[in-house]
Scaffold this active site. Structure first.
Site, mmCIF file in Angstrom:
data_model
loop_
_atom_site.group_PDB
_atom_site.id
_atom_site.type_symbol
_atom_site.label_atom_id
_atom_site.label_comp_id
_atom_site.label_asym_id
_atom_site.label_seq_id
_atom_site.Cartn_x
_atom_site.Cartn_y
_atom_site.Cartn_z
ATOM 1 N N HIS A 81 -1.337 -31.139 18.205
ATOM 2 C CA HIS A 81 -1.628 -32.512 18.614
ATOM 3 C C HIS A 81 -0.373 -33.365 18.615
ATOM 4 O O HIS A 81 0.552 -33.155 17.818
ATOM 5 C CB HIS A 81 -2.773 -33.145 17.805
ATOM 6 C CG HIS A 81 -2.469 -33.514 16.392
ATOM 7 N ND1 HIS A 81 -3.229 -33.092 15.329
ATOM 8 C CD2 HIS A 81 -1.503 -34.300 15.853
ATOM 9 C CE1 HIS A 81 -2.753 -33.603 14.211
ATOM 10 N NE2 HIS A 81 -1.689 -34.328 14.502
ATOM 11 N N GLU A 87 -6.010 -34.556 20.145
ATOM 12 C CA GLU A 87 -6.399 -33.238 19.655
ATOM 13 C C GLU A 87 -6.568 -32.256 20.823
ATOM 14 O O GLU A 87 -6.667 -32.681 21.981
ATOM 15 C CB GLU A 87 -7.718 -33.350 18.882
ATOM 16 C CG GLU A 87 -7.670 -34.276 17.666
ATOM 17 C CD GLU A 87 -6.933 -33.683 16.468
ATOM 18 O OE1 GLU A 87 -6.170 -32.705 16.640
ATOM 19 O OE2 GLU A 87 -7.101 -34.205 15.352
ATOM 20 N N ASP A 111 -0.412 -44.472 17.058
ATOM 21 C CA ASP A 111 -1.834 -44.407 16.712
ATOM 22 C C ASP A 111 -2.158 -45.172 15.431
ATOM 23 O O ASP A 111 -1.266 -45.607 14.702
ATOM 24 C CB ASP A 111 -2.271 -42.937 16.567
ATOM 25 C CG ASP A 111 -1.256 -42.089 15.794
ATOM 26 O OD1 ASP A 111 -0.455 -42.670 15.031
ATOM 27 O OD2 ASP A 111 -1.260 -40.861 15.942
ATOM 28 N N ASN A 118 -2.053 -27.913 15.071
ATOM 29 C CA ASN A 118 -2.835 -27.465 16.227
ATOM 30 C C ASN A 118 -2.248 -27.967 17.552
ATOM 31 O O ASN A 118 -2.895 -27.915 18.588
ATOM 32 C CB ASN A 118 -4.297 -27.917 16.092
ATOM 33 C CG ASN A 118 -4.432 -29.441 16.056
ATOM 34 O OD1 ASN A 118 -3.456 -30.168 16.165
ATOM 35 N ND2 ASN A 118 -5.654 -29.923 15.906
#
Ligand SMILES: O=P(O)(O)OC[C@H]1O[C@](O)(CO)[C@@H](O)[C@@H]1O
Length: 245
Positions: A138, A143, A67, A136
């Site tokens: 990811h 996400e 990314d 979380n």
């Protein structure tokens, strides 16, 4: 998923580096998927040390990063291109032209997403993808809520991700709110996945990964559907978690 438990961050980094080095020696033209963030820095340090000491060569290796932040140029110290150059590429003998990271500073990010996805496919996919994991769940910048069918795409970063990554910036306001990331389907197409998890603050994340079901609310849970995932986790992350065998 196979889990290797190690003592601490240093041991996790050593083990991950050994894992990667062994593959690079066996398959000199390997295509590696690489991650950024705090977790893999120690692994990259070990790869550099080994390259300098033992001469492991990356001349024929190709890399694809997961990314990049939207809006940051490659020269920006917070871009993932800068991170990769500083933490790995500048210190090994890899051909820079074979290190790919999606561009976050082009006008047409949509086009860049298609281009990047296509580029990976043209190289016949990733052999070994290294992953970190967000609190979380990811993976890459996918996400919670991201479709498992997603290919490379643009994302709005979750407030918790912006907060977590603010430590790399001067101010939280400087953290970009959008990124371009390989999709979950892109990651899942990798032939093999190496997931690194370290530290007490990732304990609940690891617990959810190991004990929760597969659902888009926790993106990393998709890894349970992949046939070749190895997790290297340190004691602080694993502590008190019953590992399903
Ligand atoms: O390794 P860290 O810094 O905890 O980050 C975990 C994950 O979050 C990201 O940094 C993105 O927020 C990923 O690149 C990384 O794998």
């Amino acid at each position: 998923m196979k889990i290797l438990e190690v003592k601490d961050y240093q041991q996790m980094s050593n083990k991950a580096a050994e894992y990667i080095i062994e593959k690079v020696i066996r398959f000199p033209s390997i295509k590696l998927g690489l991650a950024t963030g705090g977790t893999p820095i120690g692994t990259y340090k070990k790869l550099i040390e080994d390259h300098q000491k033992n001469g492991t060569s990356y001349r024929r290796v190709t890399t694809f990063n997961l990314d990049e932040y939207i809006g940051l140029s490659e020269e920006n110290k917070n871009s993932y291109r800068y991170y990769m150059n500083e933490n790995l590429f500048n210190h090994i003998d890899i051909e820079k032209s074979r290190t790919f990271i999606p561009r976050g500073d082009v006008d047409d990010i949509q086009k860049e997403s298609l281009y990047y996805e296509d580029l990976i496919a043209k190289h016949s996919g990733i052999d070994l993808q290294v992953l970190g994991i967000g609190s979380n769940g990811h993976i890459g910048f996918n996400e919670p809520g991201t479709l498992f069918e997603s290919s490379t795409h643009i994302v709005n970063l979750a407030p918790s991700t912006i907060q977590a990554n603010a430590r790399f910036f001067n101010r939280v306001k400087e953290v970009p709110t959008k990124a371009i990331t390989m999709g979950i389907a892109t990651i899942m197409k990798s032939k093999e996945i190496l997931l690194l998890i370290s530290g007490e603050e990732k304990r609940e994340t690891l617990f959810r990964l190991l004990n929760g079901d597969v659902n888009i609310g926790f993106p990393a849970s998709v890894l349970k559907n992949h046939p070749f995932v190895t997790i290297i986790a340190d004691e602080a992350a694993v502590k008190d978690i019953k590992i399903p065998r």
